[in-house]
Scaffold this motif. Structure first.
Motif, short mmCIF file in Angstrom:
data_model
loop_
_atom_site.label_atom_id
_atom_site.label_comp_id
_atom_site.label_asym_id
_atom_site.label_seq_id
_atom_site.Cartn_x
_atom_site.Cartn_y
_atom_site.Cartn_z
N GLN A 212 0.85 -1.19 0.00
CA GLN A 212 0.00 0.00 0.00
C GLN A 212 0.89 1.24 0.00
O GLN A 212 1.82 1.34 0.79
N ASP A 213 0.58 2.13 -0.91
CA ASP A 213 1.30 3.39 -1.06
C ASP A 213 0.54 4.48 -0.28
O ASP A 213 -0.60 4.26 0.12
N HIS A 214 1.16 5.60 -0.05
CA HIS A 214 0.51 6.75 0.60
C HIS A 214 0.74 7.94 -0.30
O HIS A 214 1.79 8.58 -0.23
N ALA A 287 3.17 -0.42 -16.21
CA ALA A 287 3.93 -1.40 -16.97
C ALA A 287 5.31 -1.62 -16.38
O ALA A 287 6.24 -1.97 -17.09
N ARG A 288 5.44 -1.44 -15.07
CA ARG A 288 6.76 -1.37 -14.42
C ARG A 288 6.60 -1.60 -12.92
O ARG A 288 5.48 -1.65 -12.42
N PHE A 289 7.72 -1.70 -12.23
CA PHE A 289 7.70 -1.78 -10.78
C PHE A 289 7.21 -0.43 -10.21
O PHE A 289 7.48 0.62 -10.78
N GLY A 290 6.50 -0.48 -9.09
CA GLY A 290 6.00 0.75 -8.46
C GLY A 290 7.06 1.38 -7.57
O GLY A 290 7.98 0.72 -7.10
N ASP A 291 6.91 2.67 -7.37
CA ASP A 291 7.83 3.40 -6.50
C ASP A 291 7.00 4.26 -5.57
O ASP A 291 6.27 5.11 -6.05
N PRO A 292 7.00 4.03 -4.26
CA PRO A 292 7.96 3.27 -3.45
C PRO A 292 7.63 1.79 -3.20
O PRO A 292 8.36 1.13 -2.46
N GLU A 293 6.58 1.24 -3.79
CA GLU A 293 6.19 -0.14 -3.47
C GLU A 293 7.34 -1.13 -3.58
O GLU A 293 7.50 -2.04 -2.75
N THR A 294 8.15 -0.98 -4.65
CA THR A 294 9.27 -1.91 -4.88
C THR A 294 10.23 -1.94 -3.69
O THR A 294 10.84 -2.97 -3.40
N1 GLY Z 1 3.53 4.37 -6.32
C1 GLY Z 1 2.77 4.50 -7.51
C2 GLY Z 1 3.51 4.34 -8.75
O1 GLY Z 1 4.62 3.83 -8.79
O2 GLY Z 1 2.97 4.71 -9.78
#
Ligand code: GLY
Ligand code: AMP
Length: 422
Positions: A212-214, A287-294
């Motif tokens: 979960q992102d914020h 279409a990619r890794f999430g940031d900061p989820e990764t």
């Molecule tokens: N955290 C959302 C994104 O990477 O798009």
């Protein structure tokens, strides 16, 4: 293997940090990279992530065996296609498959064809027709620029007036340049948001733990949207039953539909989901890794990252079982004062070594070296402080202990990461 990571943010630092732990790594490079990655890999700061020719040249010159592409822009610009033409293997979708993120209207079309549950919508390239649609649907509504807008192209509108302004900004005033010349207008979904990152080889798709992102800058999810102010994984609300439904109704049909169109998706498919009372619904695909989820998902992944990627590139992901460590990971983003608005760069950062000593991992998102070799701020999101623990509470306590050690002028962060789970 000689590996090149494209990008220079927190996500790429986490990818590099995980890649360097692989038993298959001989040499690790990043372009442009950042000072955090530079502690254990070769960085090429003069090659921008979006410089397709420059990245291909660099990979060729270094004799790279595998390129891992972090951000969306080079994917949409065809970096993976260009690398393939040069005979270099890359993990990430082709430009055609990356349209699942680069065009929201295309993503909706794929979801409709595949029967994937998502918000009801209409899409428009004509401003007058879009406006007429809004007048006919006066309740809360979401307006999305069709193209890539660095996470800023979406507005959730509570009134018709707000919706009219958002539509005008996108289609008439060019707030998102070409990305806003077409818009998707959709119903508002309610529930908890989760990010599901999944490996795919074009046919098989395997989920990582949900995160979960914020997105909002302010505590209690207030204020403007950002690139993401912190994350944690796993998400208690994302139960095995929900994961199973997402697998069957969302991920597998989407991957099958892209393959059926002759544009199979090989890479990390990121489903942004809303867990509604009626079940999971897709908000968007990336279409990619999430940031900061990764930064919280990869630390929990037990598999060798390069082995999983190799299986994806060889079409044998079905042979791979993903394993995750028990416990939780949490990440607190330290941002520059003023972000997501204008902010100052070049402020010295202290306490990085002291933070390491408390047992956190500090991922660099927007940092640089100044002329004296001192690490300074260089972006809106500056650092991601990640910790793991047997429980989310313990992971968070440790992450915040790391946060307390690091100082730079205007250091801004949320104190409530993980509140929904806690
Ligand atoms: N955290 C959302 C994104 O990477 O798009
Ligand atoms: P994006 O920039 O595409 O990640 O979207 C930004 C944010 O807008 C999402 O993370 C959601 O919080 C929100 N959002 C997008 N679409 C919807 C929707 N249909 N209903 C409610 N919120 C939405």
């Amino acid at each position: 293997m000689k590996v090149l990571i494209v990008g220079g943010g927190g996500r790429e630092h986490a990818l590099a940090w995980k890649a360097i732990q692989s038993r298959h790594i001989d040499e690790l490079h990043a372009a442009p990279g950042n000072p955090g990655i530079g502690r254990f890999a070769w960085c090429h700061p003069d090659v921008e992530a979006t410089d397709v020719d420059g990245q291909v040249d660099l990979a060729r010159r270094l004799g790279i065996d595998l390129v891992i592409v972090g951000p969306e822009a080079p994917l949409a610009a065809g970096l993976v296609d260009a690398l393939a033409d040069a005979g270099i293997r890359a993990f990430g979708p082709t430009a055609a498959a990356a349209r699942i993120e680069a065009s929201k209207a295309f993503a909706k079309e794929v979801m409709t064809a595949a029967g994937v549950p998502t918000a009801a919508y209409a899409d428009f390239s004509d401003y007058e027709r879009a406006l007429a649609y809004l007048e006919a649907h006066p309740g809360p509504i979401v307006i999305k620029a069709d193209g890539l807008a660095a996470g800023k192209g979406v507005q959730v509108c509570s009134s018709l007036d707000e919706a009219r302004l958002a539509l005008r900004a996108a289609m008439v005033e060019g707030a998102f340049a070409q990305a806003g010349s077409r818009v998707v207008i959709e119903e508002v979904l309610e529930g908890q948001e989760v990010s599901v990152l999944a490996f795919s080889d074009g046919r098989t798709v395997r989920q990582m733990v949900a995160a979960q992102d914020h997105k909002r800058i302010g505590e209690g999810d207030t204020g403007p949207n950002t690139g993401g102010m912190g994350a944690y994984a796993p998400v208690p609300a994302y139960t095995p039953a929900v994961a199973d439904e997402v697998q069957r109704r969302i991920l597998e049909p989407t991957i099958a539909e892209l393959a059926r169109r002759g544009t199979p998706f090989v890479g990390c498919l990121f489903a942004g989901l809303m867990l509604t009372a009626e079940g999971p619904r897709v908000i968007e695909f990336n279409a990619r890794f999430g940031d900061p989820e990764t930064q919280v998902v990869l630390p929990l992944l037990e598999n060798d990252l390069l082995e999983v990627i190799q299986a994806c590139l060889e079409g044998r992901l079905h042979e791979v079982e993903l394993r995750f460590r028990p416990g939780a990971a949490a990440n607190v983003v330290l941002a520059s004062a003023g972000y997501p608005g204008p902010y100052t760069k070049g402020l010295p950062i202290s306490g990085l070594v002291e933070a390491d000593q408390v047992g956190v991992t500090v991922f660099h998102a927007g940092t640089a070296f100044d002329d004296e070799g001192q690490v300074v701020t260089a972006g809106g999101r500056v650092l991601g402080v990640m910790a793991m623990g047997p429980t989310l509470r313990e992971a968070l306590d440790l992450a915040y202990a790391g946060v307390a050690r690091i100082e730079f002028e205007g250091k801004t962060f949320r104190r409530d990461i993980g509140w929904q789970a806690l």
